[in-house]
Design a protein around this motif. Structure first.
Motif, short mmCIF file in Angstrom:
data_model
loop_
_atom_site.label_atom_id
_atom_site.label_comp_id
_atom_site.label_asym_id
_atom_site.label_seq_id
_atom_site.Cartn_x
_atom_site.Cartn_y
_atom_site.Cartn_z
N VAL A 108 -2.60 -3.14 -12.45
CA VAL A 108 -2.50 -3.52 -11.06
C VAL A 108 -3.41 -4.81 -10.75
O VAL A 108 -4.89 -4.65 -11.05
CB VAL A 108 -2.86 -2.33 -9.96
CG1 VAL A 108 -2.86 -2.65 -8.52
CG2 VAL A 108 -1.99 -1.04 -10.34
N VAL A 144 0.28 0.76 -16.50
CA VAL A 144 0.43 -0.06 -15.56
C VAL A 144 -0.78 -0.93 -15.23
O VAL A 144 -2.09 -0.17 -15.17
CB VAL A 144 0.53 0.88 -14.12
CG1 VAL A 144 0.92 -0.10 -13.06
CG2 VAL A 144 1.75 1.68 -14.27
N CYS A 199 -4.52 -3.07 -0.39
CA CYS A 199 -4.74 -1.97 -1.31
C CYS A 199 -6.01 -1.26 -0.81
O CYS A 199 -6.21 -0.03 -0.75
CB CYS A 199 -5.09 -2.43 -2.63
SG CYS A 199 -5.15 -1.36 -4.01
N PHE A 225 2.12 2.09 -3.68
CA PHE A 225 1.32 2.06 -4.58
C PHE A 225 1.38 3.49 -5.31
O PHE A 225 1.63 3.36 -6.87
CB PHE A 225 -0.25 2.07 -4.07
CG PHE A 225 -1.28 1.95 -5.18
CD1 PHE A 225 -1.77 0.69 -5.53
CD2 PHE A 225 -1.65 3.16 -5.91
CE1 PHE A 225 -2.56 0.47 -6.44
CE2 PHE A 225 -2.54 2.74 -6.80
CZ PHE A 225 -3.06 1.67 -7.31
N TYR A 242 -3.91 1.68 -15.35
CA TYR A 242 -3.68 2.93 -15.24
C TYR A 242 -2.65 3.56 -16.47
O TYR A 242 -1.96 2.68 -17.03
CB TYR A 242 -2.93 3.17 -14.12
CG TYR A 242 -3.68 3.18 -12.65
CD1 TYR A 242 -4.16 4.39 -12.29
CD2 TYR A 242 -3.91 2.04 -12.25
CE1 TYR A 242 -4.89 4.43 -10.96
CE2 TYR A 242 -4.76 1.98 -10.58
CZ TYR A 242 -5.23 3.09 -10.36
OH TYR A 242 -5.96 3.17 -9.34
N CYS A 285 1.77 -5.09 -11.56
CA CYS A 285 2.17 -5.18 -10.35
C CYS A 285 0.96 -5.86 -9.67
O CYS A 285 -0.15 -5.94 -10.15
CB CYS A 285 2.03 -3.52 -9.68
SG CYS A 285 3.27 -2.58 -10.23
N ARG A 286 1.12 -6.61 -8.51
CA ARG A 286 0.42 -7.25 -7.81
C ARG A 286 0.23 -6.70 -6.32
O ARG A 286 1.45 -6.27 -5.89
CB ARG A 286 0.40 -8.58 -7.81
CG ARG A 286 1.61 -9.26 -7.04
CD ARG A 286 1.62 -11.03 -7.34
NE ARG A 286 2.72 -11.24 -6.89
CZ ARG A 286 2.85 -11.98 -5.55
NH1 ARG A 286 1.86 -11.98 -4.70
NH2 ARG A 286 4.03 -12.27 -5.24
N ILE A 287 -0.90 -6.71 -5.79
CA ILE A 287 -1.15 -6.24 -4.31
C ILE A 287 -2.23 -6.86 -3.58
O ILE A 287 -3.23 -7.29 -4.28
CB ILE A 287 -1.15 -4.68 -4.23
CG1 ILE A 287 -1.29 -4.25 -2.75
CG2 ILE A 287 -2.48 -4.32 -5.10
CD1 ILE A 287 -1.31 -2.78 -2.57
N GLU A 289 4.81 3.63 -7.20
CA GLU A 289 4.90 2.63 -8.53
C GLU A 289 3.84 2.45 -9.35
O GLU A 289 4.12 2.09 -10.54
CB GLU A 289 4.74 0.90 -7.70
CG GLU A 289 6.09 0.69 -6.90
CD GLU A 289 7.12 0.70 -7.40
OE1 GLU A 289 7.33 0.16 -8.78
OE2 GLU A 289 8.23 0.90 -6.88
N VAL A 290 2.76 3.07 -9.26
CA VAL A 290 1.58 3.12 -9.95
C VAL A 290 1.25 4.38 -10.61
O VAL A 290 1.29 4.58 -11.87
CB VAL A 290 0.16 2.46 -9.46
CG1 VAL A 290 -1.01 2.53 -10.45
CG2 VAL A 290 0.32 1.19 -9.06
N ARG A 341 0.82 -1.19 -0.04
CA ARG A 341 -0.11 0.06 0.03
C ARG A 341 1.04 1.39 0.14
O ARG A 341 0.62 2.30 -0.54
CB ARG A 341 -0.88 0.05 1.30
CG ARG A 341 -1.81 1.02 1.40
CD ARG A 341 -2.68 0.97 2.58
NE ARG A 341 -3.75 2.09 2.49
CZ ARG A 341 -5.02 1.83 2.72
NH1 ARG A 341 -5.39 0.49 2.87
NH2 ARG A 341 -5.72 2.60 2.60
#
Length: 108
Positions: free
Chosen positions: A38, A36, A75, A23, A90, A68-70, A26-27, A20
């Protein structure tokens, strides 16, 4: 633009785990024109595990896109399991598309 793409020749190429706290960096601040994807996931959740395999393959193939993974609760606290898997797309700090739940991918 060609010089910019050559600079990304190595590209991203992997599905990166973020937190988090990471985020925004990175995004939202991934870079000018960088797309991006996610992936909100849940450990030991079959649809999430299956989607993760697919996204790892896509990341290797589409190196100019950042994947990316979260964790879904990391998140968005209280995010419902029924909405998994979720993909958020994004570019330039703009949310372009959301794919939420299995139905968005042709599932039940």
């Amino acid at each position: 633009r060609l010089a910019q793409l050559k600079g990304l020749a190595g590209g991203f190429g992997t599905l990166v785990l973020i937190t988090r706290e990471q985020f925004v960096a990175e995004v939202n601040r991934a870079g000018d024109g960088v797309g991006v994807v996610v992936f909100l996931h849940k450990p030991k959740h079959y649809p999430s595990a299956y989607m993760e395999v697919l996204l790892e393959r896509l990341a290797a193939k589409h190196r100019a896109v950042k994947f990316c993974r979260i964790g879904h609760h990391d998140c968005i606290p209280d995010y419902p399991d029924a909405n998994l898997p979720t993909l958020l797309m994004y570019r330039d700090d703009d949310l372009l598309r959301q794919c939420v739940g299995l139905a968005a991918f042709g599932g039940d």
